[in-house]
Design an enzyme around this catalytic site. Structure first.
Site, PDB file in Angstrom:
ATOM      1  N   GLY A 139      22.275 -36.205  18.670  1.00 56.46           N
ATOM      2  CA  GLY A 139      21.437 -36.266  17.483  1.00 56.46           C
ATOM      3  C   GLY A 139      21.916 -35.289  16.427  1.00 56.46           C
ATOM      4  O   GLY A 139      22.952 -34.634  16.580  1.00 56.46           O
ATOM      5  N   ALA A 143      25.016 -26.267  15.184  1.00 54.77           N
ATOM      6  CA  ALA A 143      24.816 -25.176  16.136  1.00 54.77           C
ATOM      7  C   ALA A 143      24.120 -23.972  15.507  1.00 54.77           C
ATOM      8  O   ALA A 143      23.225 -23.376  16.112  1.00 54.77           O
ATOM      9  CB  ALA A 143      26.154 -24.763  16.734  1.00 54.77           C
ATOM     10  N   LYS A 195      29.807 -41.734  14.239  1.00 54.28           N
ATOM     11  CA  LYS A 195      29.403 -40.939  13.064  1.00 54.28           C
ATOM     12  C   LYS A 195      30.481 -39.939  12.678  1.00 54.28           C
ATOM     13  O   LYS A 195      30.636 -39.603  11.498  1.00 54.28           O
ATOM     14  CB  LYS A 195      28.061 -40.261  13.306  1.00 54.28           C
ATOM     15  CG  LYS A 195      28.043 -39.208  14.420  1.00 54.28           C
ATOM     16  CD  LYS A 195      28.313 -37.819  13.937  1.00 54.28           C
ATOM     17  CE  LYS A 195      28.380 -36.826  15.090  1.00 54.28           C
ATOM     18  NZ  LYS A 195      28.678 -35.456  14.631  1.00 54.28           N
ATOM     19  N   ASN A 260      33.928 -32.504  10.408  1.00 52.35           N
ATOM     20  CA  ASN A 260      34.506 -33.804  10.074  1.00 52.35           C
ATOM     21  C   ASN A 260      34.429 -34.062   8.572  1.00 52.35           C
ATOM     22  O   ASN A 260      35.390 -34.545   7.963  1.00 52.35           O
ATOM     23  CB  ASN A 260      33.779 -34.912  10.851  1.00 52.35           C
ATOM     24  CG  ASN A 260      34.009 -34.814  12.333  1.00 52.35           C
ATOM     25  OD1 ASN A 260      35.105 -35.051  12.823  1.00 52.35           O
ATOM     26  ND2 ASN A 260      32.972 -34.453  13.074  1.00 52.35           N
TER      27      ASN A 260
END
EC number: 1.1.1.94
Length: 339
Positions: A139, A143, A195, A260
């Protein structure tokens, strides 16, 4: 560390593994955190924090550090694996000889197996056998925010109903960490891999300077690609409207905490793949995931034009702007029934 009875052993002392261990410990549980680098573990024990990734977050007293794998795994039946996807299988094979007879395995790793593109459930079954209960959590989680105790919600899926219930109770914290159960084991795994790919594309679009309209279009059509591939693999399409799909996709595509996305921005600005990776300084899961997701899509005959163009940029030296124009120049399509 002497042998203890812990609620959970966390394998992987990077930023996300440490953040999850901190969250579990804050919930009042005894948690053992293991990392592959003994010197790092010793330093974390001395500092009572992870200076490398989360220097401002002190460890709760119930978070215990362990450099010996056998002792770490003896401490708890429940093991949370938080390692990069390209070493996931190797780590599980390393764990197997030391697991307790009643062991149960959950992972927060997002991605597919390197080279083969297999779902991590298949990697886990091959490494561990058929008897051990498996689960996955996925989900929209950064962090640093999780470790700071900021409100976060994730999805949890398992092959075993009792394990799912136990994990939800263990992880859920009404003050900051909400855990939704989901019976779709395939879908919850797949969302986290796709994703990563789309986030690179969203970053490239922003790096080029295409603006919010283009980014939103990429997110929306990326969700379509995710759902189409998931359906082909047997996932429930509705899963991709939840935490492990749309939730994680929006977070990763829109916030610069995402490696990313930052990687994609640099590509859009004209930097080379290696230069961009070196600049990030940590694993960019989407780089490998792109190759794996595209191979999986081709195996199942699923058209994924955004993923294909990102692959062209990463592996075939295509210019990011040219890739974007290739998407815009595709033949007219029906929104609901075509890629």
């Amino acid at each position: 560390m002497n042998t203890v009875n812990a609620s959970m052993t966390v394998i992987g002392a990077g930023s996300y593994g440490t953040a999850l261990a901190i969250t579990l410990a804050r919930n009042g549980h005894s948690v053992v955190l293991w990392g592959h680098n003994p010197e790092q573990i010793q330093k974390m024990q001395r500092d009572r924090c992870n200076q490398a990734f989360l220097p401002d977050v002190a460890f709760p007293d119930t978070l215990l550090l362990e450099a010996d794998l056998a002792r770490a795994l003896a401490a708890s039946r429940d093991v949370l694996v938080v390692v990069p996807s390209h070493v996931f299988g190797d780590v599980l094979r390393q764990l197997k000889p030391h697991l307790r007879p009643d062991a149960r395995i959950v992972w927060a790793t997002k991605g597919l197996e390197a080279e083969t593109g297999r779902l991590l459930q298949d990697v886990a079954r091959e490494a561990l056998g058929e008897a051990i209960p498996l689960a996955v959590v996925s989900g929209p989680t950064f962090a640093k925010e999780l470790a700071a105790g900021l409100p976060t919600a994730i999805a949890l899926a398992s092959t075993d109903a009792q394990f799912a219930e136990d994990l939800q109770q263990l992880l859920h914290c009404g003050k900051s960490f909400r855990v939704y159960s989901n019976p779709d084991f395939i879908g919850v795994q797949l969302g986290g891999a796709v994703k990563n790919v789309i986030a690179i594309g969203a970053g490239m679009s922003d790096g080029i300077g295409f603006g919010a309209n283009a980014r939103t279009a990429l997110i929306t059509r990326g969700l379509t690609e995710m759902t189409r591939l998931g359906s082909a693999l047997g996932a429930d399409p509705s899963t991709f409207m939840g935490m492990a799909g749309l939730g994680d996709l929006v977070l990763t595509c829109t916030d610069n905490q995402s490696r990313n996305r930052r990687f994609g921005i640099m590509l859009g600005q004209g930097k080379g793949v290696q230069e961009a990776q070196d600049s990030i300084g940590q694993v960019v899961e989407g780089y490998r995931n792109t190759k794996e997701v595209l191979a999986l899509a081709q195996r199942y005959g699923v058209e994924m034009p955004i993923t294909e163009q990102i692959y062209q940029v990463l592996y075939c030296h295509k210019n990011a702007r040219e890739a974007a124009l290739s998407l815009l120049g595709r033949t007219r399509k029906d929104e609901k029934h075509s890629a």
